[in-house]
Design a protein around this motif. Structure first.
Motif, PDB file in Angstrom:
ATOM      1  N   ASP A  91      21.246 -22.093 -47.618  1.00 39.50           N
ATOM      2  CA  ASP A  91      20.229 -21.465 -46.769  1.00 39.50           C
ATOM      3  C   ASP A  91      19.835 -20.084 -47.297  1.00 39.50           C
ATOM      4  OD1 ASP A  91      20.162 -23.692 -45.135  1.00 39.50           O
ATOM      5  OD2 ASP A  91      21.437 -22.815 -43.574  1.00 39.50           O
ATOM      6  N   MET A  92      20.795 -19.354 -47.838  1.00 41.49           N
ATOM      7  CA  MET A  92      20.497 -18.031 -48.418  1.00 41.49           C
ATOM      8  C   MET A  92      19.626 -18.182 -49.678  1.00 41.49           C
ATOM      9  SD  MET A  92      21.782 -15.799 -46.385  1.00 41.49           S
ATOM     10  CE  MET A  92      21.242 -16.957 -45.134  1.00 41.49           C
ATOM     11  N   LYS A  95      16.090 -19.088 -48.566  1.00 41.26           N
ATOM     12  CA  LYS A  95      15.409 -17.879 -48.075  1.00 41.26           C
ATOM     13  C   LYS A  95      14.880 -17.065 -49.261  1.00 41.26           C
ATOM     14  CE  LYS A  95      16.350 -14.057 -44.867  1.00 41.26           C
ATOM     15  NZ  LYS A  95      16.220 -12.847 -45.634  1.00 41.26           N
ATOM     16  N   ASN A  96      15.712 -16.918 -50.286  1.00 40.68           N
ATOM     17  CA  ASN A  96      15.284 -16.183 -51.476  1.00 40.68           C
ATOM     18  C   ASN A  96      14.137 -16.901 -52.183  1.00 40.68           C
ATOM     19  OD1 ASN A  96      16.132 -15.445 -54.735  1.00 40.68           O
ATOM     20  ND2 ASN A  96      15.900 -13.788 -53.277  1.00 40.68           N
ATOM     21  N   ASP A  98      11.916 -18.682 -50.836  1.00 40.74           N
ATOM     22  CA  ASP A  98      10.711 -18.471 -50.033  1.00 40.74           C
ATOM     23  C   ASP A  98      10.143 -17.064 -50.170  1.00 40.74           C
ATOM     24  OD1 ASP A  98      10.695 -21.074 -49.116  1.00 40.74           O
ATOM     25  OD2 ASP A  98      11.734 -20.591 -47.234  1.00 40.74           O
ATOM     26  N   GLU A  99      11.007 -16.108 -50.477  1.00 47.65           N
ATOM     27  CA  GLU A  99      10.580 -14.703 -50.555  1.00 47.65           C
ATOM     28  C   GLU A  99       9.977 -14.323 -51.898  1.00 47.65           C
ATOM     29  OE1 GLU A  99      14.239 -12.734 -49.593  1.00 47.65           O
ATOM     30  OE2 GLU A  99      13.909 -12.881 -47.431  1.00 47.65           O
TER      31      GLU A  99
END
Length: 115
Positions: A91-92, A95-96, A98-99
């Protein structure tokens, strides 16, 4: 069988994601294992990092999502891997992914530890 699994683990931990995928792919295709979905999830996880290393962000995201979905079918500790922790680490990474706009900006410190 265990030898191929451990070889894949060793390659993953030394950041050779292509070779990790190759070892696990042999394990997945040559043995009809009860937990073959888990092995497939590891393959997809390794391929995600192989894609990001080749600046293929779209492919990396796709493989990461597929691996996460399969890992959710397993609980607690499986093959000495803390699956709950692994899903959190995935999940981390997601998130990265996506960023960032470009794969070269990926934070390699987020790669799961597989333990």
């Amino acid at each position: 069988e265990e030898y191929l699994f451990q070889k894949g683990m060793m390659y993953f931990k030394t950041k050779d994601y292509f070779q990790a995928h190759e070892e696990w792919e042999d394990l997945w295709s040559d043995y009809y294992l009860e937990d073959r979905k888990f092995i497939q999830a590891l393959i997809q996880l390794a391929v995600s990092f192989y894609h990001i290393s080749n600046e293929n962000l779209k492919g990396a995201k796709s493989q990461l999502g597929k691996s996460r979905k399969k890992f959710l079918e397993f609980k607690e500790i499986h093959r000495n891997i803390n699956v709950d922790n692994l899903v959190y680490q995935i999940d981390m990474v997601a998130k990265n992914y996506d960023e960032i706009q470009h794969a070269k900006n990926f934070d390699w410190g987020l790669v799961p530890t597989l333990n």
